[in-house]
Scaffold this active site. Structure first.
Site, PDB file in Angstrom:
ATOM      1  N   LYS A   6     -10.240  -4.223  10.943  1.00 14.89           N
ATOM      2  CA  LYS A   6      -8.952  -3.796  11.768  1.00 14.89           C
ATOM      3  C   LYS A   6      -8.814  -4.815  12.863  1.00 14.89           C
ATOM      4  CE  LYS A   6      -6.595  -1.324   9.959  1.00 14.89           C
ATOM      5  NZ  LYS A   6      -5.613  -1.568   8.851  1.00 14.89           N
ATOM      6  N   ASP A  53      -0.586  -7.034  -5.460  1.00 13.79           N
ATOM      7  CA  ASP A  53      -2.071  -6.945  -4.976  1.00 13.79           C
ATOM      8  C   ASP A  53      -2.026  -7.969  -3.781  1.00 13.79           C
ATOM      9  OD1 ASP A  53      -4.628  -7.420  -4.406  1.00 13.79           O
ATOM     10  OD2 ASP A  53      -5.541  -7.738  -6.451  1.00 13.79           O
ATOM     11  N   GLY A  90      -0.059   5.292  -0.919  1.00  6.45           N
ATOM     12  CA  GLY A  90      -1.304   5.733  -0.180  1.00  6.45           C
ATOM     13  C   GLY A  90      -0.631   6.809   0.730  1.00  6.45           C
ATOM     14  N   GLN A  91      -1.485   7.408   1.555  1.00  9.70           N
ATOM     15  CA  GLN A  91      -1.162   8.495   2.318  1.00  9.70           C
ATOM     16  C   GLN A  91       0.001   8.597   3.306  1.00  9.70           C
ATOM     17  OE1 GLN A  91      -4.113   9.936   5.419  1.00  9.70           O
ATOM     18  NE2 GLN A  91      -3.113  11.513   5.788  1.00  9.70           N
ATOM     19  N   GLY A 137       0.840  -1.042  -0.134  1.00  6.71           N
ATOM     20  CA  GLY A 137       0.025   0.006  -0.205  1.00  6.71           C
ATOM     21  C   GLY A 137       0.823   1.165  -0.198  1.00  6.71           C
ATOM     22  N   ARG A 150      -1.710  -0.151  -7.389  1.00 11.85           N
ATOM     23  CA  ARG A 150      -1.432   0.928  -8.138  1.00 11.85           C
ATOM     24  C   ARG A 150      -0.012   1.658  -7.930  1.00 11.85           C
ATOM     25  NH1 ARG A 150      -3.308   6.222  -5.679  1.00 11.85           N
ATOM     26  NH2 ARG A 150      -3.692   5.675  -3.504  1.00 11.85           N
ATOM     27  N   TYR A 208     -14.627  -1.563   8.208  1.00 15.26           N
ATOM     28  CA  TYR A 208     -13.514  -1.188   8.355  1.00 15.26           C
ATOM     29  C   TYR A 208     -13.011  -1.265   9.789  1.00 15.26           C
ATOM     30  CZ  TYR A 208      -9.405   1.950   8.940  1.00 15.26           C
ATOM     31  OH  TYR A 208      -8.006   2.418   9.152  1.00 15.26           O
ATOM     32  N   ASP A 228       2.403  -1.692  -4.401  1.00 13.62           N
ATOM     33  CA  ASP A 228       1.047  -1.421  -4.312  1.00 13.62           C
ATOM     34  C   ASP A 228       0.215  -2.074  -5.411  1.00 13.62           C
ATOM     35  OD1 ASP A 228      -0.515   1.241  -2.708  1.00 13.62           O
ATOM     36  OD2 ASP A 228      -1.410   0.616  -4.605  1.00 13.62           O
TER      37      ASP A 228
HETATM   38  N1  LIG Z   1      -4.367   7.786   7.327  1.00  8.77           N
HETATM   39  C1  LIG Z   1      -5.089   7.392   8.351  1.00  8.77           C
HETATM   40  O1  LIG Z   1      -5.710   8.548   8.894  1.00  8.77           O
HETATM   41  C2  LIG Z   1      -5.197   6.468   9.191  1.00  8.77           C
HETATM   42  C3  LIG Z   1      -5.704   6.002  10.335  1.00  8.77           C
HETATM   43  C4  LIG Z   1      -5.677   5.186  11.138  1.00  8.77           C
HETATM   44  C5  LIG Z   1      -5.356   3.870  10.586  1.00  8.77           C
HETATM   45  N2  LIG Z   1      -4.686   4.059   9.212  1.00  8.77           N
HETATM   46  C6  LIG Z   1      -4.198   2.440   8.517  1.00  8.77           C
HETATM   47  O2  LIG Z   1      -2.873   2.644   8.034  1.00  8.77           O
HETATM   48  C7  LIG Z   1      -2.804   1.944   6.936  1.00  8.77           C
HETATM   49  C8  LIG Z   1      -2.356   2.903   5.435  1.00  8.77           C
HETATM   50  O3  LIG Z   1      -3.309   3.758   5.728  1.00  8.77           O
HETATM   51  P1  LIG Z   1      -3.412   5.166   4.543  1.00  8.77           P
HETATM   52  O4  LIG Z   1      -4.025   6.345   5.154  1.00  8.77           O
HETATM   53  O5  LIG Z   1      -2.098   5.270   3.854  1.00  8.77           O
HETATM   54  O6  LIG Z   1      -4.078   4.556   3.333  1.00  8.77           O
HETATM   55  P2  LIG Z   1      -4.647   4.907   1.846  1.00  8.77           P
HETATM   56  O7  LIG Z   1      -5.792   4.624   1.407  1.00  8.77           O
HETATM   57  O8  LIG Z   1      -4.199   6.172   1.432  1.00  8.77           O
HETATM   58  O9  LIG Z   1      -3.653   4.091   1.243  1.00  8.77           O
HETATM   59  C9  LIG Z   1      -3.843   2.575   1.069  1.00  8.77           C
HETATM   60  C10 LIG Z   1      -3.057   1.956  -0.231  1.00  8.77           C
HETATM   61  O10 LIG Z   1      -3.308   0.545  -0.231  1.00  8.77           O
HETATM   62  C11 LIG Z   1      -3.548   0.381  -1.571  1.00  8.77           C
HETATM   63  N3  LIG Z   1      -4.365  -0.879  -1.842  1.00  8.77           N
HETATM   64  C12 LIG Z   1      -5.594  -0.843  -1.740  1.00  8.77           C
HETATM   65  N4  LIG Z   1      -5.912  -2.383  -2.091  1.00  8.77           N
HETATM   66  C13 LIG Z   1      -4.675  -3.043  -2.372  1.00  8.77           C
HETATM   67  C14 LIG Z   1      -4.479  -4.201  -2.733  1.00  8.77           C
HETATM   68  N5  LIG Z   1      -5.444  -5.011  -2.864  1.00  8.77           N
HETATM   69  N6  LIG Z   1      -3.206  -4.768  -2.915  1.00  8.77           N
HETATM   70  C15 LIG Z   1      -2.271  -3.556  -2.480  1.00  8.77           C
HETATM   71  N7  LIG Z   1      -2.563  -2.492  -2.309  1.00  8.77           N
HETATM   72  C16 LIG Z   1      -3.595  -2.008  -2.215  1.00  8.77           C
HETATM   73  C17 LIG Z   1      -4.479   1.578  -2.279  1.00  8.77           C
HETATM   74  O11 LIG Z   1      -4.014   1.582  -3.799  1.00  8.77           O
HETATM   75  C18 LIG Z   1      -3.374   2.667  -1.475  1.00  8.77           C
HETATM   76  O12 LIG Z   1      -2.286   3.246  -2.185  1.00  8.77           O
HETATM   77  C19 LIG Z   1      -4.179   1.467   6.765  1.00  8.77           C
HETATM   78  O13 LIG Z   1      -3.857   0.185   7.413  1.00  8.77           O
HETATM   79  C20 LIG Z   1      -5.024   2.126   7.445  1.00  8.77           C
HETATM   80  O14 LIG Z   1      -5.935   1.367   8.225  1.00  8.77           O
HETATM   81  C21 LIG Z   1      -4.423   5.052   8.578  1.00  8.77           C
END
Ligand SMILES: NC(=O)c1ccc[n+]([C@@H]2O[C@H](COP(=O)([O-])OP(=O)(O)OC[C@H]3O[C@@H](n4cnc5c(N)ncnc54)[C@H](O)[C@@H]3O)[C@@H](O)[C@H]2O)c1
Length: 312
Positions: free
Chosen positions: A144, A50, A13-14, A10, A38, A140, A36
């Protein structure tokens, strides 16, 4: 513990888009394999992966001789309510595949962020400890919570070094957030910095715990490097830096942008926010691995604004 080859799932992502450069700085670029579904086409290290595809996960761990995984691939809270089946598949099958493959490939550490989403409306609202009533009402949160338990199970049953921490809402400016309920905080700061007003999708008094991205990255590293003998918990550490309501954030932003105004029109995300606590007890993270956030609300907003201005 030494980490030779670190896979980040992942990674686009953020969190991943900031964790990859952060880990590259700490451990060396060549040790990090970002992945990722993507992939980022501008970084040649990136592999398309994936996590719901078990064969590909096995193949990647074997091919790159992975010994550490930061497992970030997930579907977040608001997107999970729009597509619960996908959230189940990515968050549960993905986690299962990573854990299974990690055991087979003798991986030293799997670190997975969990979330305040594991809590539910029956959880006490303030200073919530790790062990409490956790009956989540979103797909979600359910996934989790199960992922935390799966990590604990793989540790107890197979000796896998699974670790994790419950992030609150994360505030950052580099990559757009991925469809969570606390995304309003980032959107509000960005709109204010652009000189625009903001329509908030939560009520003005919805208090939620938050953390600025540099503290989130630092806590992931600290937990990864923590002495195993100090850990009484494994996959469910509460962490948070400050709690804030949308109105309090608006008030803080007005110090920089006096004409800024937010309006409040709650949508489906309000019920998700209502099911989460307003503040967390992070004392176990402090005691067991020296969790120490540096950014309060004021410092977060100030730093966000500085960076948003310079990245224009
Ligand atoms: N950002 C927050 O505020 C926050 C808060 C609490 C927990 N989290 C946890 O942190 C982790 C990362 O969060 P984030 O904010 O970066 O999420 P995000 O949605 O920004 O990024 C998630 C990434 O996972 C990728 N993804 C989705 N399906 C996939 C698959 N099948 N195979 C591979 N990659 C895949 C997406 O393309 C994306 O780039 C997650 O486990 C989330 O639950 C985030």
């Amino acid at each position: 513990m030494t980490f030779e080859k670190i896979m980040v799932t992942g990674a686009s992502g953020q969190i991943g888009s900031e964790l990859v450069p952060f880990l590259s700085e700490v451990f060396g670029k060549e040790r990090i394999i970002p992945s990722d579904v993507r992939p980022n086409s501008t970084d040649p290290r990136f592999i398309a992966l994936d996590v719901t595809d078990r064969t590909s996960v096995d193949r990647a761990m074997d091919k790159y001789k992975i010994d550490t995984v930061f497992h970030l691939a997930a579907i977040l809270s608001a997107n999970g309510e729009k597509n619960p089946e996908l959230a189940y598949k990515v968050n549960i099958s993905g986690m299962y595949n990573i854990l299974e493959s990690a055991v087979r490939n003798k991986v030293k550490l799997v670190l997975t962020p969990s979330s305040i989403g594991v809590f539910g409306p029956d959880t006490p609202k303030e200073n919530v400890p790790i062990e409490t009533i956790a009956r989540p009402v979103t797909m979600y949160g359910i996934t989790k919570l199960l992922a935390e338990h799966l990590g604990n199970y793989y540790h107890a049953r197979f000796g896998l070094n699974a670790r994790g921490l419950r992030f609150p809402g994360l505030i950052s400016y580099k990559t757009a957030p991925g469809g969570g309920t606390t995304d309003y905080s980032i959107e509000m700061i960005i709109e204010a910095a652009k000189g625009k007003n903001y329509k908030c999708f939560l009520r003005e008094n919805s208090k939620l715990p938050m953390m600025y991205m540099p503290d989130a990255l630092d806590s992931l590293l600290k937990l990864a490097e923590a002495e195993d003998s100090r850990l009484k918990h494994r996959t469910d550490f509460n962490v948070a830096s400050f709690s804030v309501t949308p109105k309090e954030l608006e008030t803080e932003l007005k110090k920089y942008f006096p004409r800024f105004q937010a309006t409040y029109e709650p949508d489906f995300r309000q019920s998700i926010a209502d099911s989460w606590p307003g503040s967390l007890d992070a004392s176990a993270a402090v005691t067991e691995w020296d969790f120490h956030p540096n950014y309060n609300l004021r410092a977060t907003v100030e730093d966000m604004i500085i960076h948003l201005k310079t990245s224009k």
